[in-house]
Design a protein around this motif. Structure first.
Motif, short mmCIF file in Angstrom:
data_model
loop_
_atom_site.label_atom_id
_atom_site.label_comp_id
_atom_site.label_asym_id
_atom_site.label_seq_id
_atom_site.Cartn_x
_atom_site.Cartn_y
_atom_site.Cartn_z
N GLU A 1 0.83 -1.20 0.00
CA GLU A 1 0.00 0.00 0.00
C GLU A 1 0.87 1.25 0.00
O GLU A 1 1.86 1.34 0.73
CB GLU A 1 -0.90 -0.01 1.23
CG GLU A 1 -2.07 0.94 1.12
CD GLU A 1 -3.08 0.50 0.06
OE1 GLU A 1 -3.72 1.38 -0.50
OE2 GLU A 1 -3.19 -0.71 -0.20
N PRO B 1 -0.12 4.97 0.37
CA PRO B 1 -1.20 5.94 0.54
C PRO B 1 -0.90 7.31 -0.04
O PRO B 1 -1.79 7.98 -0.56
CB PRO B 1 -1.38 6.01 2.05
CG PRO B 1 -0.15 5.44 2.64
CD PRO B 1 0.36 4.45 1.67
N TYR C 1 -1.89 7.42 -3.73
CA TYR C 1 -3.35 7.45 -3.89
C TYR C 1 -3.89 8.84 -3.57
O TYR C 1 -4.73 9.39 -4.30
CB TYR C 1 -4.00 6.41 -2.98
CG TYR C 1 -3.82 4.99 -3.43
CD1 TYR C 1 -4.63 4.44 -4.43
CD2 TYR C 1 -2.83 4.18 -2.88
CE1 TYR C 1 -4.46 3.13 -4.85
CE2 TYR C 1 -2.65 2.88 -3.30
CZ TYR C 1 -3.46 2.36 -4.28
OH TYR C 1 -3.29 1.06 -4.70
N ARG D 1 -10.07 7.68 -0.28
CA ARG D 1 -10.62 6.80 0.76
C ARG D 1 -9.72 5.59 0.97
O ARG D 1 -9.56 5.10 2.10
CB ARG D 1 -12.04 6.36 0.39
CG ARG D 1 -13.10 7.42 0.70
CD ARG D 1 -14.50 6.84 0.67
NE ARG D 1 -14.89 6.46 -0.68
CZ ARG D 1 -15.58 7.22 -1.50
NH1 ARG D 1 -15.98 8.44 -1.11
NH2 ARG D 1 -15.91 6.80 -2.71
N ARG D 2 -9.13 5.10 -0.12
CA ARG D 2 -8.20 3.98 0.01
C ARG D 2 -6.96 4.40 0.80
O ARG D 2 -6.44 3.64 1.62
CB ARG D 2 -7.79 3.47 -1.37
CG ARG D 2 -6.91 2.23 -1.31
CD ARG D 2 -6.79 1.55 -2.64
NE ARG D 2 -5.92 0.39 -2.56
CZ ARG D 2 -5.64 -0.40 -3.58
NH1 ARG D 2 -6.22 -0.18 -4.75
NH2 ARG D 2 -4.82 -1.42 -3.44
N LEU E 1 -6.93 6.66 3.12
CA LEU E 1 -7.35 6.81 4.51
C LEU E 1 -7.49 5.48 5.23
O LEU E 1 -7.43 5.42 6.46
CB LEU E 1 -8.68 7.57 4.57
CG LEU E 1 -8.56 9.09 4.41
CD1 LEU E 1 -9.91 9.72 4.12
CD2 LEU E 1 -7.95 9.70 5.68
N LYS E 2 -7.67 4.39 4.49
CA LYS E 2 -7.70 3.08 5.13
C LYS E 2 -6.36 2.77 5.78
O LYS E 2 -6.29 2.13 6.84
CB LYS E 2 -8.04 1.99 4.11
CG LYS E 2 -9.52 1.94 3.72
CD LYS E 2 -9.79 0.78 2.77
CE LYS E 2 -11.26 0.69 2.40
NZ LYS E 2 -11.52 -0.44 1.46
N SER E 3 -5.28 3.24 5.15
CA SER E 3 -3.95 3.01 5.70
C SER E 3 -3.63 3.98 6.83
O SER E 3 -3.01 3.61 7.82
CB SER E 3 -2.89 3.15 4.59
OG SER E 3 -3.10 2.19 3.58
N PRO F 1 -5.93 6.50 8.78
CA PRO F 1 -7.26 7.12 8.97
C PRO F 1 -7.23 8.48 9.66
O PRO F 1 -8.20 9.23 9.56
CB PRO F 1 -8.01 6.09 9.83
CG PRO F 1 -6.95 5.26 10.46
CD PRO F 1 -5.80 5.23 9.51
N TYR G 1 -4.92 13.76 4.08
CA TYR G 1 -5.85 12.93 3.30
C TYR G 1 -7.29 13.39 3.53
O TYR G 1 -8.09 13.44 2.58
CB TYR G 1 -5.70 11.46 3.68
CG TYR G 1 -4.33 10.86 3.45
CD1 TYR G 1 -3.34 11.57 2.77
CD2 TYR G 1 -4.02 9.59 3.92
CE1 TYR G 1 -2.08 11.01 2.57
CE2 TYR G 1 -2.77 9.02 3.71
CZ TYR G 1 -1.81 9.74 3.05
OH TYR G 1 -0.57 9.18 2.85
#
Length: 551
Positions: free
Chosen positions: A433, A435, A438, A460-461, A463-465, A467, A472
């Protein structure tokens, strides 16, 4: 011969003094030789003579072990064997109490300590140690011998176990025995070292900390134990305690520059940047003086120190955190130069050298990436592009550099190149990943007002890494604003401001979202706050004046 005379005198004193006092009591002070001994006296003297013989044999065993070196070990062992055989075969010794259980325990413990490790007989030593402990549970030497044997057995099984599984009973016995040693002798440094080392290697961190802490009490001026303790504290993220331990290391050993580098890194982690700079400068000062001397004399340094490289890298990060662009750039550039100097000295043709060259190439790439990140932070996109280009010339699939150069082109408003590199970074980071890439591509689309659905999905992807990333959340808030989703935009931008307070860019985005909702007073207050942070920002000032004119 000298030792023999001393030993003989000691034996004679041990035998004669109690004997003479006993005889004087029986004869009213008369000369012992003139008084006939009764049968009871004969028996008593026979027992005392027997005890004296046992002690003489014991003293000889000790003498051969301690005074005659390795050649005396077999003789000492033979004397202990004979002594124990006589104790086992002569019931009167125990029945009459000629030797106490504690004294017999001592003899077994002494033989155990000979059999292990001197004579490499762990089985016999273990048997002797267990007998000694049974006779006297407080026998430290016997317990320590047993602890060493059990620990060695545990290590043996650990090294040879294919699945890494060791019987829990063996591990439990090892820790219990070592703990028993330090319980009996709170200053037993070797037992604490065994206990701390095994606990550290087996992940029993609290036990390891307790053990090495005890060692720093017992041997306060041994820097190795303070260093071990510091590393354990770092593993538990107990940074303040780690700092204290490393400070103790460099107090004891001021020349320990590797420890100073660790100390500097901890200052970085705790946000004490002045202390970090001071620490790294202490490491670098003599090295820089030597470098200047080499420049004057025309000599080339024979070795590039890893300590020097680490110090330059650390101080670069510290200056970067203090927004000192020039010094941060200088020191990370120095890292790159030192690594390149080292690479030039490595000759090809040897496998070890090839591995070393590969490792150096990796280090150079990472240092250049750090330099590129500095250029991005301080808004120097042209230099960032040049730096990331050099990285990609060596490895065109170096994902962090692809992401970095994409962001650098984005800062230059080169949308096409930015999109190309960022998409390439994302494609190659399927397994890992990334981030930042992205988020950067999503923000690029938001700025251009294009591909907004894809932009939202990208951010959003990211922010998964991470949050809680303010950057972001700001990107997502801007995208929602461009999509007309004002409530979602305000929610995300307010969260972004929570994580990155007093950030003019986020304040400007939030003010626009407030205006879109008709919240003019909130928008005005937000813009005024941004203008105070950047009073020379013409865009902010113009937008603030425009909002004021609407009131």
């Amino acid at each position: 011969m000298k030792h023999f005379k001393v030993l003989l005198i000691l034996v004679l004193i041990a035998v004669c003094l109690p004997l003479s006092s006993n005889l004087r009591a029986q004869t009213g002070g008369e000369t012992p030789e003139l008084v006939a001994l009764r049968d009871a006296d004969t028996g008593l003297n026979a027992d005392m003579t027997h005890v004296a013989e046992l002690y003489t044999q014991l003293m000889w065993a000790v003498y051969h072990r301690n005074r005659t070196g390795e050649r005396g070990i077999p003789k000492s062992k033979a004397l202990y064997d004979a002594l124990i055989e006589e104790i086992d075969n002569t019931s009167a010794i125990v029945k009459k109490g000629l030797l106490s259980a504690r004294e017999i325990s001592f003899i077994y413990a002494e033989r155990a300590s000979l059999r292990f490790p001197k004579l490499q007989d762990p089985a016999g030593a273990e048997e002797d140690a267990e007998i000694a402990i049974k006779l006297n549970p407080e026998n430290v030497k016997a317990t320590w011998v047993l602890a060493q044997i059990v620990t060695n057995r545990f290590i043996y099984y650990l090294e040879r176990s294919r699945n890494g599984k060791i019987p829990d009973t063996l591990q439990k016995k090892m820790f219990n025995t070592l703990n028993r040693v330090v319980e009996l002798d709170p200053d037993h440094d070797r037992a604490y070292f065994y206990l701390g080392s095994m606990a550290r290697d087996l992940g029993e961190i609290e036990l390891a900390i307790t053990s090495f802490k005890a060692l720093t009490r017992i041997i306060p001026y041994d820097d190795r134990h303070h260093r071990e303790l510091a590393e354990l504290y770092v593993a538990q993220n107990r940074l303040d305690e780690a700092l204290q331990s490393y400070e103790r290391v460099v107090t004891i050993r001021p020349e320990q520059n590797s420890a100073r580098n660790h100390l500097g890194q901890l200052y970085l982690q705790t946000g004490d940047y002045p202390a970090a700079i001071k620490t790294f400068l202490f490491v670098l000062s003599p090295l820089e003086e030597q470098a200047e001397t080499n420049n004057v004399t025309g000599r080339t340094p024979s070795n590039v120190s890893e300590v020097e490289i680490e110090a330059h890298h650390g101080i670069s990060l510290a200056y970067q955190a203090q927004d000192d662009f020039e010094r941060s750039e200088f020191h990370i550039t120095r890292v790159i130069n030192l690594l390149e100097e080292r690479a030039k000295r490595i000759q090809t043709g040897w496998r070890t050298r090839n591995r070393e060259r590969a490792e150096l190439t990796k280090q150079i790439q990472e240092a250049r990436y750090t330099l590129g990140q500095i250029y991005l932070k301080f808004n120097v996109p042209r230099k960032a592009v040049r730096t990331f280009t050099r990285i990609l010339a060596v490895d065109d699939k170096y994902v962090p550099a692809l992401s970095g150069i994409g962001m650098a082109y984005q800062m230059q408003d080169d949308v096409k190149r930015a999109e190309t590199y960022l998409r390439r970074a994302i494609e190659l980071s399927a397994e890992e990943e990334l981030p930042d890439a992205y988020n950067a591509l999503g923000y690029l689309y938001a700025e251009q007002g294009i591909n907004l659905d894809e932009a939202a999905a990208l951010v959003r992807r990211a922010l998964k890494s991470v949050p809680k990333s303010g950057a972001y959340l700001d990107s997502l808030g801007l995208i929602y604003f461009k999509q007309g989703k004002l409530d979602a935009a305000i929610e995300n931008l307010e969260q972004a401001l929570h994580y990155l307070p007093n950030t003019p860019e986020i304040l400007l985005h939030l003010a626009e979202a407030y205006l879109g909702k008709g919240l003019k007073q909130k928008a005005l207050q937000t813009l005024e706050q941004a203008a105070l942070l950047e009073p020379n920002n013409a865009e902010l000032r113009q937008r603030l004046d425009a909002v004021k004119s609407d009131f």
